[in-house]
Write an enzyme that holds these catalytic residues in place. Structure first.
Site, PDB file in Angstrom:
ATOM      1  N   LYS A  32       2.953   5.950  -2.871  1.00 46.34           N
ATOM      2  CA  LYS A  32       4.079   6.751  -3.361  1.00 46.34           C
ATOM      3  C   LYS A  32       4.045   6.866  -4.880  1.00 46.34           C
ATOM      4  O   LYS A  32       4.290   7.938  -5.454  1.00 46.34           O
ATOM      5  CB  LYS A  32       5.401   6.135  -2.913  1.00 46.34           C
ATOM      6  N   ALA A  90       0.833  -1.209   0.000  1.00 43.87           N
ATOM      7  CA  ALA A  90       0.000   0.000   0.000  1.00 43.87           C
ATOM      8  C   ALA A  90       0.865   1.256   0.000  1.00 43.87           C
ATOM      9  O   ALA A  90       0.547   2.256  -0.667  1.00 43.87           O
ATOM     10  CB  ALA A  90      -0.925  -0.002   1.213  1.00 43.87           C
ATOM     11  N   TYR A  91       1.966   1.198   0.730  1.00 38.94           N
ATOM     12  CA  TYR A  91       2.914   2.322   0.765  1.00 38.94           C
ATOM     13  C   TYR A  91       3.495   2.580  -0.623  1.00 38.94           C
ATOM     14  O   TYR A  91       3.533   3.725  -1.099  1.00 38.94           O
ATOM     15  CB  TYR A  91       4.017   1.998   1.768  1.00 38.94           C
ATOM     16  N   LEU A  92       3.948   1.532  -1.298  1.00 38.16           N
ATOM     17  CA  LEU A  92       4.525   1.701  -2.627  1.00 38.16           C
ATOM     18  C   LEU A  92       3.492   2.232  -3.617  1.00 38.16           C
ATOM     19  O   LEU A  92       3.791   3.099  -4.444  1.00 38.16           O
ATOM     20  CB  LEU A  92       5.110   0.380  -3.124  1.00 38.16           C
TER      21      LEU A  92
END
Length: 220
Positions: free
Chosen positions: A135, A130-132
């Site tokens: 970003k 989810a972070y990638l």
């Protein structure tokens, strides 16, 4: 030069604030919690309390008035879930970019992540995936804007080792470590080099002095 940093209490941001203040720039750091203000003051930065997850574009734009550059270095941080990866790493980045455009601040730097343009491989931890994705979406949003002279910096795996002052900075570097000190030094150099606008760059430790690496990219 006046520079406003979103995520002003982050590990890279505090290092950057010290560097910028040390070279005579005027620095403000946007923070969410008032109790973080003392750390910014110690770094030579003006603390600005503003929650980017709930503020309006107009609220944030007021803090960017008279700024020469803006740096998005905010992140949901370790221990946060997928929802906050989206609300901070994507939505707050877009809000900060909207505010910079509204305030007429063209120079805009983003601290992103290596791998943000790729689909997370099968088996990736769901929160990290989810972070990638967040970003990557934030980077795509910034790259689509005509009102910003943006540079996106994608560091390798971050370490707290002492800075080396030597890096590899390029469109693609391959995966490797980079110290937070050297990320901050590279951001400071990028702010002073408008020729890097419109570039998405990867950063790892290397053999080239930071200033030389940034000049080389600007001239390529």
């Amino acid at each position: 030069m006046r520079i406003v940093i979103a995520g002003g209490h982050g590990q890279i941001a505090l290092r950057l604030e010290r560097l910028l203040a040390g070279r005579g720039d005027e620095v403000a750091g946007i923070i969410r919690r008032p109790e973080q203000a003392g750390d910014l003051l110690a770094a030579g930065a003006e603390p600005v309390v503003c929650d980017l997850e709930s503020a309006s574009v107009e609220d944030v734009a007021r803090h960017l008035e008279q700024a020469d550059a803006a740096v998005f270095a905010a992140g949901a941080g370790p221990g946060s879930g997928a929802d906050r990866k989206d609300s901070v790493d994507r939505r707050a980045a877009a809000l900060f970019a909207d505010a910079a455009e509204a305030a007429g601040v063209r120079r805009f730097l983003v601290v992103s992540s290596m791998g943000a343009d790729r689909v997370p491989p099968e088996g990736t931890d769901p929160v990290f995936a989810a972070y990638l994705r967040a970003k990557g979406a934030a980077d795509a949003d910034v790259r689509a804007r005509g009102g910003l002279d943006w540079t996106i910096l994608r560091p390798g795996r971050l370490t707290d080792d002492p800075g080396t002052g030597h890096v590899q900075l390029a469109d693609a570097t391959g995966r490797a470590d980079v110290t937070r000190d050297d990320v901050a030094a590279t951001l400071a150099a990028l702010l002073a080099e408008p020729g890097t606008a419109g570039r998405t760059l990867e950063l790892v430790n290397g053999v080239t002095p930071v200033a030389d690496a940034v000049r080389a990219v600007a001239g390529s």
